[in-house]
Design a protein around this motif. Structure first.
Motif, PDB file in Angstrom:
ATOM      1  N   ALA B 115      10.667  -9.272  15.318  1.00  0.00           N
ATOM      2  CA  ALA B 115       9.362  -8.749  15.012  1.00  0.00           C
ATOM      3  C   ALA B 115       8.286  -9.590  14.946  1.00  0.00           C
ATOM      4  CB  ALA B 115       9.682  -7.775  14.038  1.00  0.00           C
ATOM      5  N   ASP B 116       8.455 -10.507  14.090  1.00  0.00           N
ATOM      6  CA  ASP B 116       7.406 -11.398  13.976  1.00  0.00           C
ATOM      7  C   ASP B 116       7.261 -12.198  15.234  1.00  0.00           C
ATOM      8  OD1 ASP B 116       5.776 -12.589  12.046  1.00  0.00           O
ATOM      9  OD2 ASP B 116       6.875 -14.428  11.968  1.00  0.00           O
ATOM     10  N   TYR B 117       8.073 -12.554  15.992  1.00  0.00           N
ATOM     11  CA  TYR B 117       7.903 -13.332  17.250  1.00  0.00           C
ATOM     12  C   TYR B 117       7.000 -12.455  18.139  1.00  0.00           C
ATOM     13  CZ  TYR B 117       8.996 -15.370  21.871  1.00  0.00           C
ATOM     14  OH  TYR B 117       8.985 -16.012  23.015  1.00  0.00           O
ATOM     15  N   LEU B 118       7.581 -11.225  18.149  1.00  0.00           N
ATOM     16  CA  LEU B 118       7.085 -10.042  19.225  1.00  0.00           C
ATOM     17  C   LEU B 118       5.550  -9.790  19.109  1.00  0.00           C
ATOM     18  CD1 LEU B 118      10.208  -8.517  20.290  1.00  0.00           C
ATOM     19  CD2 LEU B 118       8.690 -10.088  21.704  1.00  0.00           C
ATOM     20  N   THR B 119       5.140  -9.401  17.801  1.00  0.00           N
ATOM     21  CA  THR B 119       4.105  -8.795  17.335  1.00  0.00           C
ATOM     22  C   THR B 119       3.155  -9.801  16.565  1.00  0.00           C
ATOM     23  OG1 THR B 119       4.853  -8.024  15.098  1.00  0.00           O
ATOM     24  CG2 THR B 119       5.304  -6.584  16.993  1.00  0.00           C
ATOM     25  N   GLY B 120       3.805 -11.131  16.167  1.00  0.00           N
ATOM     26  CA  GLY B 120       2.986 -11.760  15.355  1.00  0.00           C
ATOM     27  C   GLY B 120       2.369 -11.388  14.033  1.00  0.00           C
ATOM     28  N   SER B 213       0.516   4.537  12.906  1.00  0.00           N
ATOM     29  CA  SER B 213       0.814   3.117  13.200  1.00  0.00           C
ATOM     30  C   SER B 213       2.025   2.740  12.749  1.00  0.00           C
ATOM     31  CB  SER B 213      -0.403   2.251  12.352  1.00  0.00           C
ATOM     32  OG  SER B 213      -0.054   2.314  10.985  1.00  0.00           O
ATOM     33  N   GLY B 214       2.523   1.717  13.399  1.00  0.00           N
ATOM     34  CA  GLY B 214       3.815   1.061  12.938  1.00  0.00           C
ATOM     35  C   GLY B 214       3.656  -0.209  12.440  1.00  0.00           C
ATOM     36  N   ASP B 215       4.344  -0.550  11.465  1.00  0.00           N
ATOM     37  CA  ASP B 215       4.579  -2.184  11.284  1.00  0.00           C
ATOM     38  C   ASP B 215       5.742  -2.468  10.246  1.00  0.00           C
ATOM     39  OD1 ASP B 215       3.779  -3.047   8.309  1.00  0.00           O
ATOM     40  OD2 ASP B 215       2.602  -1.438   8.766  1.00  0.00           O
ATOM     41  N   MET B 216       6.093  -3.710  10.200  1.00  0.00           N
ATOM     42  CA  MET B 216       7.439  -4.014   9.235  1.00  0.00           C
ATOM     43  C   MET B 216       7.296  -3.705   8.169  1.00  0.00           C
ATOM     44  SD  MET B 216       9.371  -4.853  11.770  1.00  0.00           S
ATOM     45  CE  MET B 216      11.002  -5.378  10.754  1.00  0.00           C
ATOM     46  N   GLU B 217       6.271  -3.551   7.570  1.00  0.00           N
ATOM     47  CA  GLU B 217       6.187  -3.040   5.982  1.00  0.00           C
ATOM     48  C   GLU B 217       6.605  -1.944   5.793  1.00  0.00           C
ATOM     49  OE1 GLU B 217       5.475  -5.532   3.629  1.00  0.00           O
ATOM     50  OE2 GLU B 217       5.654  -6.664   5.523  1.00  0.00           O
ATOM     51  N   LEU B 218       6.688  -0.791   6.787  1.00  0.00           N
ATOM     52  CA  LEU B 218       6.981   0.589   6.428  1.00  0.00           C
ATOM     53  C   LEU B 218       8.204   0.883   5.917  1.00  0.00           C
ATOM     54  CD1 LEU B 218       5.879   2.539   9.714  1.00  0.00           C
ATOM     55  CD2 LEU B 218       4.687   2.346   7.252  1.00  0.00           C
ATOM     56  N   GLY B 219       9.211  -0.021   6.178  1.00  0.00           N
ATOM     57  CA  GLY B 219      10.465   0.315   5.570  1.00  0.00           C
ATOM     58  C   GLY B 219      11.062  -0.473   4.396  1.00  0.00           C
ATOM     59  N   VAL B 220      10.063  -1.107   3.857  1.00  0.00           N
ATOM     60  CA  VAL B 220      10.528  -2.091   2.919  1.00  0.00           C
ATOM     61  C   VAL B 220      10.912  -1.234   1.615  1.00  0.00           C
ATOM     62  CG1 VAL B 220       9.665  -3.555   0.944  1.00  0.00           C
ATOM     63  CG2 VAL B 220       9.099  -4.097   3.244  1.00  0.00           C
ATOM     64  N   GLY B 221      12.022  -1.676   1.076  1.00  0.00           N
ATOM     65  CA  GLY B 221      12.597  -0.633  -0.114  1.00  0.00           C
ATOM     66  C   GLY B 221      13.383   0.528   0.209  1.00  0.00           C
TER      67      GLY B 221
ATOM     68  N   ASN C 283       8.773 -25.556   8.524  1.00  0.00           N
ATOM     69  CA  ASN C 283       7.191 -25.553   8.269  1.00  0.00           C
ATOM     70  C   ASN C 283       6.427 -26.924   8.562  1.00  0.00           C
ATOM     71  OD1 ASN C 283       5.510 -23.482   7.773  1.00  0.00           O
ATOM     72  ND2 ASN C 283       5.988 -23.642   5.339  1.00  0.00           N
ATOM     73  N   ALA C 284       7.273 -27.790   7.989  1.00  0.00           N
ATOM     74  CA  ALA C 284       6.627 -29.289   8.139  1.00  0.00           C
ATOM     75  C   ALA C 284       6.464 -29.667   9.641  1.00  0.00           C
ATOM     76  CB  ALA C 284       7.625 -30.263   7.452  1.00  0.00           C
ATOM     77  N   ILE C 285       7.530 -29.395  10.454  1.00  0.00           N
ATOM     78  CA  ILE C 285       7.480 -29.527  11.760  1.00  0.00           C
ATOM     79  C   ILE C 285       6.792 -28.890  12.765  1.00  0.00           C
ATOM     80  CG2 ILE C 285       9.661 -31.280  11.820  1.00  0.00           C
ATOM     81  CD1 ILE C 285      10.928 -28.955  13.359  1.00  0.00           C
ATOM     82  N   GLY C 286       6.059 -27.765  12.116  1.00  0.00           N
ATOM     83  CA  GLY C 286       5.066 -26.753  12.709  1.00  0.00           C
ATOM     84  C   GLY C 286       5.845 -25.841  13.326  1.00  0.00           C
ATOM     85  N   ALA C 287       6.949 -25.287  13.015  1.00  0.00           N
ATOM     86  CA  ALA C 287       7.647 -24.163  13.868  1.00  0.00           C
ATOM     87  C   ALA C 287       7.082 -22.877  13.345  1.00  0.00           C
ATOM     88  CB  ALA C 287       8.999 -24.183  13.562  1.00  0.00           C
ATOM     89  N   SER C 288       7.204 -21.936  14.078  1.00  0.00           N
ATOM     90  CA  SER C 288       6.567 -20.541  13.490  1.00  0.00           C
ATOM     91  C   SER C 288       7.819 -20.103  12.302  1.00  0.00           C
ATOM     92  CB  SER C 288       6.434 -19.628  14.920  1.00  0.00           C
ATOM     93  OG  SER C 288       5.795 -20.116  15.684  1.00  0.00           O
ATOM     94  N   PRO C 289       7.224 -19.157  11.664  1.00  0.00           N
ATOM     95  CA  PRO C 289       8.089 -18.535  10.588  1.00  0.00           C
ATOM     96  C   PRO C 289       9.256 -17.926  11.034  1.00  0.00           C
ATOM     97  CG  PRO C 289       5.900 -17.925  10.058  1.00  0.00           C
ATOM     98  CD  PRO C 289       5.922 -18.623  11.511  1.00  0.00           C
ATOM     99  N   PHE C 290       9.275 -17.423  12.369  1.00  0.00           N
ATOM    100  CA  PHE C 290      10.265 -16.559  12.928  1.00  0.00           C
ATOM    101  C   PHE C 290      11.448 -17.347  13.408  1.00  0.00           C
ATOM    102  CE2 PHE C 290       7.669 -17.293  16.704  1.00  0.00           C
ATOM    103  CZ  PHE C 290       8.626 -17.950  17.559  1.00  0.00           C
ATOM    104  N   VAL C 291      11.151 -18.742  13.354  1.00  0.00           N
ATOM    105  CA  VAL C 291      12.357 -19.714  13.641  1.00  0.00           C
ATOM    106  C   VAL C 291      13.298 -19.491  12.559  1.00  0.00           C
ATOM    107  CG1 VAL C 291      12.716 -22.010  14.573  1.00  0.00           C
ATOM    108  CG2 VAL C 291      10.828 -20.837  15.305  1.00  0.00           C
ATOM    109  N   HIS C 292      12.670 -19.528  11.425  1.00  0.00           N
ATOM    110  CA  HIS C 292      13.500 -19.792  10.192  1.00  0.00           C
ATOM    111  C   HIS C 292      14.324 -18.372  10.158  1.00  0.00           C
ATOM    112  CE1 HIS C 292      13.411 -18.531   5.861  1.00  0.00           C
ATOM    113  NE2 HIS C 292      14.214 -19.269   6.020  1.00  0.00           N
ATOM    114  N   GLU C 293      13.678 -17.380  10.281  1.00  0.00           N
ATOM    115  CA  GLU C 293      14.521 -16.313  10.377  1.00  0.00           C
ATOM    116  C   GLU C 293      15.605 -16.229  11.390  1.00  0.00           C
ATOM    117  OE1 GLU C 293      14.146 -13.705   8.310  1.00  0.00           O
ATOM    118  OE2 GLU C 293      11.927 -14.180   7.245  1.00  0.00           O
TER     119      GLU C 293
END
Lengths: 513, 293, 325
Positions: B115-120, B213-221, C283-293
């Motif tokens: 989700a992070d990758y796709l929506t930033g 709207s939709g976002d990744m925080e909606l479902g927390v908890g 983080n240090a090598i500048g990868a995006s957070p999603f890579v970690h996930e």
């Protein structure tokens, strides 16, 4: 001193453990009534009896789990009230129970000291290691690595480590409750050697069993329990096998089995070239309906695995199975059921029935049909089935876990009954943990099933039962068929020989009419 | 226990007034749908999934993103994603007997990462006001509540009146016995997860429709709230016993208490605390009741 | 093939995965010094201090077949309590936080052993209660801790990559590791998780062990929470609660099995370090957070599949069916 039944001879030597007039009842059931016996130091005493004879109650009193309603337990001539298990331990009475009590992730050494109150907080001490080594050496495990995790040991080795643990606790009286259940004959041999060694070093052994062969092979003396009473105590040399059976069963057992019959119809179940990885080399069988067929064999023979494989429960079996000439594929329980196979597991609590679900749910578990369920029809079906196996249909709403062992077995059987299609019932150890009264009912139901055109193939470790109930007896040894007999052609002795040390090569099929 | 609650609730001034009831109904609907789904996982003997909350969020995102193709396709995409993604976890759990909690954590990390990758990390807003049928009220009831009711009824019918439902009970009660009785373990477990995913995705869609709207925080908890409702309802944590209706009751009990506290003027924070204590108490009461029966 | 077997051996696996992560990141970094630097080591250890003790607490509860969900609530609650009570005397705050953790853990243990309730149910109630309590105490706000000096002392680098906070954390790991490996208590903990019924028959007081482990779990989590709040000079009921998933992931990477009886403190430490290195390193090598996930999720998925009990059976069954044809 041997016999201490009322009016028996006075003791010749000082008994280390003696039990007088012991009684215990649970509710309205007399589990023990006026039990007498006593054991000398270094003696190996067998305590024999059928299921429900009171063996386990006696063991629980001796180990402080239960307290007797009446009677005394003397240890070294002193009357002891064993209020709790620790009290029994302090008196040097140790139990090796049926269920193993090793922690699989711990090493052998840690398991030997587990639960021992004398171990200091910092327990990595050289003297503890030496002592562990010593007790292992005594029982013949001198090759065993102290650091191996207990989970990697064979069942026989685990049993021996349990014994070693009790030795490390300075046990003077070692009680073993059917320690050879689930062991191969080689492992049984190792345990016997260890026990004889212990006895020669002065440890007293109380050996609870219902396997007659072990009594004569291992023990010096025997006490027979029947219906909660001590029937007789004597040296094993004073009695023979048949005498012991009569004492245990009190004659009535012979009347328990309905008459035998044979069938000449075309085969209902044909198994060819069955192979199961690690268990069964090459097994074939062809049997007609209307009979009870027993496959007799030790745990390592693979008899139980044959039934599991035919029921579709083995993932590593290959071979051909035909029912009424129709081929059936292995590995699918549903497929087997549709061909008319009904499997009844030996492990009722774990695999047989759903203890947490209602009796009703258990009875209809395999009969739900497709689409939406019709509960009224299912209710009808369930009360029908309950009646057929002799269960009170008022108890349909009760949880299965609340039923007695016998009734649970009836439940397991009832689930498979009442279908139009005649089929094959596969039963592993159908009477394990079932009391004598319910056994008779079960045998009757089994015979009725056969009269209605079904075939029963069962396994049993109780040879008495095998010879009593079966029309056909098949013996197996280490994954191979030894012989096939009709009931009147074989004695218990022959069956026992076949499954322990067959005289001819396994796989050679002995033919008979 | 229930009686006290009901009396207590009805005796509270303002409880039966329509606005607070409607607010209550709406707020419990989202948790309720997830809890209905969680019931299937718990009943089938797989304890809980820590991934349902994230699945709810992801479904809301996909639904919102799909709206550019129209409401129908968006619904299909949102529901389809939640259902299939959860069913895939069920397949791992059922076919290989992989540990359900590890699988759900792994799925959670993968889902959050994607989700992070796709929506930033961005929110997706509804492009138009086409979602009216999914919000508002119908016959004086919030639409969300009607969806919850329908979900619960459908869920309960599946559990009680289909072979599959009975199989879930059997697998949850005793897996080996179920296998010996001819039940296909992997089909049953996968099916349970599939239903869980479906009901969770439904909650996600309803929630995003309400917020526009939709976002990744909606479902927390939501995972914890849902399993709390399941347990308070009295479904056994190790499976085999329980029902969707009980879960519905659990949701109702928790929410009713929250509203009563609110009406009596307790702060939002106090409500959190009371919820925790009540969950603890009810779980203890269930255990005591079971020992006495 | 034997190398593969050694790597997959359970006791070594956490360390193998850890070295794998370091080597991979080092190769990606290719000597640019962003990853293999003292600064990265410092940030890894700071992360380790937050996650480590929580993961250790959760891991120990998993060893005895519990799953202490309440750690997520206790982490923030202990922080809030310490900040509220320790404004003038930090030691008082520390003591209050630790006492609370110990008491809450003991109480949970007593409830689950006394009433025979599965740990997951009890600790779920605990999680919600602790979270609620920290909301009540802070009125839902982030509260600041006025003693900034303490925060600076705790997080000040020592020898570049250590700090008092990470030293305390490492010390606690060492003590727990020694207790687990060298005392009768540690042995009884493993036995209880390995087979509770067998251990009870053998004479282990399994109930006391369970209560003790949950008390320790509360204590360790509280320590982590207090240290975190002191070094951030703030406590909040919300921000810290998202710790459960990484803590569980770290414990599982560290070789803890959800079936009980398996897991060592040092293995858990390796698991936590792996996660922290992935996070800070990427983080240090500048990868995006999603890579970690992705990396966390992928590794966990592989562990889940490799540990699945039916995997071997399914493979055997496929092989047999294939050879039959």
């Amino acid at each position: 001193m041997i016999s201490r039944s009322p009016g028996g001879d006075p003791p010749a030597e000082t008994p280390i453990l003696s039990v007088e007039n012991l009684s215990k009842c649970f509710g309205s059931v007399d589990a023990l009534q006026e039990v007498f016996f006593s054991v000398d130091p270094g003696e190996i005493r067998a305590v024999c009896g059928e299921n429900g004879a009171g063996k386990s109650t006696l063991v629980k009193i001796l180990t402080g789990v239960h307290r007797p309603d009446q009677g005394t337990v003397r240890i070294n001539h002193q009357t002891q009230t064993l209020r709790h298990p620790q009290a029994a331990q302090q008196q040097g009475i140790a139990l090796v129970a049926q269920e193993l009590s090793l922690a699989p992730h711990l090493s052998v050494q840690d398991n030997i000291w587990l639960g021992n109150r004398t171990v200091p907080l910092l327990h990595r001490r050289p003297h503890l290691r030496r002592q562990a080594r010593r007790v292992l050496d005594i029982i013949g495990l001198d090759q065993l690595d102290l650091d191996r995790p207990a989970g990697s040991l064979t069942i026989g080795e685990r049993q021996l480590v349990e014994i070693a643990r009790m030795l490390a606790r300075q046990a003077r009286v070692l009680i073993l409750d059917e320690p050879t259940a689930g062991l191969s004959d080689v492992e049984i041999e190792r345990i016997f050697t260890a026990l004889k060694e212990l006895s020669s070093r002065g440890t007293t052994i109380v050996y609870v069993t219902h396997r007659l062969g072990e009594v004569f092979e291992l023990c010096d003396t025997v006490t027979v329990l029947r219906n909660g009473k001590s029937v007789r105590s004597c040296r094993v040399t004073e009695i023979d096998r048949d005498g012991l059976i009569e004492l245990m069963l009190g004659q009535s057992m012979r009347e328990m089995y309905p008459p035998s019959r044979t069938s000449t119809e075309s085969p209902l179940l044909v198994v060819e070239n069955l192979k199961i990885l690690g268990w069964v080399g090459d097994f074939s069988l062809s049997e007609s309906s209307g009979q009870i067929v027993s496959i007799a064999g030790q745990i390592s023979s693979g008899a139980a695995q044959v039934l599991r494989a035919v029921a579709g429960l083995a993932y590593d079996a290959t071979g051909q199975v035909r029912i009424r000439g129709q081929p059936m594929s292995l590995g699918s329980v549903r497929g087997a059921q549709e061909s008319g196979i009904r499997f009844i597991s030996e492990d009722r609590a774990q695999e047989g029935i759903f203890l947490k679900l209602k009796v009703l749910d258990n009875l209809i578990a395999t009969r739900l049909g497709a689409g939406f369920l019709s509960w009224s029809a299912l209710h009808q079906l369930a009360s029908n089935l309950a009646r057929r196996v002799g269960l009170d249909d008022l108890r349909l709403g009760a949880r299965a876990g609340e039923l007695s062992g016998g009734n649970q077995q009836k439940l397991a059987l009832g689930r498979s009954m009442g279908q139009e299609q005649k089929g094959v019932f596969l039963m592993n150890e159908p009477t394990r943990g079932v009391d004598v009264g319910s056994r008779r009912d079960l045998y009757k139901v089994m015979r009725q099933l056969c009269d209605n055109g079904n075939l029963i193939v069962m396994t049993s470790s109780d040879l008495e039962e095998v010879v009593g109930i079966s029309d056909i007896i098949i013996t197996m040894y280490r994954g191979k068929l030894v012989a096939r007999y009709a009931r009147d052609q074989v004695t218990m002795h022959q069956v026992l020989t076949d499954i322990t040390h067959p005289r001819f090569r396994p796989g050679e099929r002995k033919t008979e009419s | 226990m229930l009686l006290i609650l009901t009396v207590g609730a009805l005796a509270t001034p303002g409880f039966i007034s329509t606005p607070s009831l409607a607010a209550l109904l709406t707020s419990i609907s989202f948790i309720g749908c997830v809890a209905v789904g969680m019931t299937f996982i718990t009943l089938s003997g797989n304890i809980m999934s820590l991934c349902l909350g994230a699945t709810l969020s992801a479904s809301s995102l996909i639904f919102m993103a799909g709206l550019s193709f129209g409401v129908g396709p968006a619904l299909a995409l949102g529901l389809g994603f939640g259902t299939l993604f959860t069913a895939a976890q069920g397949l791992l759990v059922g076919y290989l007997r992989a540990n359900p909690i590890i699988v759900s954590i792994a799925a959670l990390a993968l889902l959050v990462g994607s989700a992070d990758y796709l929506t930033g990390g961005q929110r997706i807003y509804s492009p138009e006001d086409s979602l009216v049928p999914l919000t508002g009220t119908l016959w004086g009831m919030p639409v969300e509540a009607l969806f919850l009711l329908a979900s619960a009824v459908i869920g309960q019918i599946i559990l009680s009146y289909t072979r599959f439902g009975r199989h879930i009970h059997m697998v949850g009660s005793n897996l080996k016995a179920a296998r010996a009785a001819g039940v296909s373990i992997w089909r049953t477990v996968t099916g349970s997860y599939l239903l869980a995913g479906f009901f969770t995705a439904l909650a996600g869609i309803l929630l995003s429709a309400r917020y526009g709207s939709g976002d990744m925080e909606l479902g927390v908890g939501y995972d914890y709230d849902a399993i709390a409702a399941v347990l308070v309802g009295g479904t056994a944590i190790h499976g085999g016993e329980g029902s969707v209706m009980r879960t519905l009751l659990g949701v109702a009990v928790i929410s009713a208490i929250q509203v009563v506290l609110l009406l009596y003027g307790f702060s939002q924070q106090m409500q959190y605390l009371m919820t925790g204590l009540i969950v603890l108490t009810v779980i203890m009461l269930h255990s005591l009741g079971e020992r006495h029966s | 093939m034997s190398v593969f077997k050694t790597i997959t051996r359970e006791s070594i696996r956490p360390f193998a995965v850890l070295s794998g992560a370091v080597v991979t990141l080092g190769l990606v970094d290719r000597g640019s010094g962003n990853f293999l630097s003292v600064a990265t080591a410092f940030s890894v250890l700071q992360l380790f201090s937050t996650l480590g003790l929580v993961s250790l607490a959760l891991g120990l509860s998993l060893v005895v077949r519990g799953f202490d969900l309440s750690v997520a609530g206790m982490l923030s609650l202990a922080g809030c309590v310490a900040v509220l009570t320790g404004a003038t005397h930090p030691w008082l705050g520390l003591a209050a936080g630790l006492a609370l953790g110990l008491a809450a853990g003991t109480l949970q243990g007593l409830v689950m052993t006394g009433l025979r309730i599965p740990p997951l149910g009890v600790t779920l109630g605990g999680l919600l209660t602790f979270q609620g309590l920290s909301y009540v105490l802070t009125e839902g706000q982030t509260i600041a801790y006025p003693n900034y000096d303490l925060a600076l002392i705790l997080t000040e680098p020592i020898m570049g990559f250590l700090s008092y906070r990470s030293l305390i954390t490492l010390g606690v790991f060492l003590i727990v590791a020694l207790v687990m490996s060298h005392t009768r208590l540690g042995r009884d903990v493993v036995a209880t998780g390995s087979d509770p019924e067998a251990s009870r028959i053998a004479g282990v007081h399994t109930d006391r062990i369970l209560i003790g482990v949950f008390a320790l779990s509360g204590f360790l989590t509280a320590l982590a929470g207090v240290l975190l709040s002191y070094s951030l000079a703030a406590a909040s009921p919300v921000a810290l609660s998202d710790v459960l998933v990484p803590a569980a992931a770290a414990a599982i990477l560290g070789g803890v099995s959800l079936g009980g009886g398996k897991g060592k403190p040092l293995g858990i430490a390796a698991g936590v370090l792996t996660l922290c290195i992935l996070r800070s390193g990427l983080n240090a090598i500048g990868a995006s957070p999603f890579v970690h996930e992705f990396a966390t999720g992928g590794v966990l998925l592989v562990v889940a599949i490799l540990d699945a009990p039916e995997l071997a059976r399914r493979l055997t069954s496929w092989r047999l069916r294939a050879s039959e044809r």
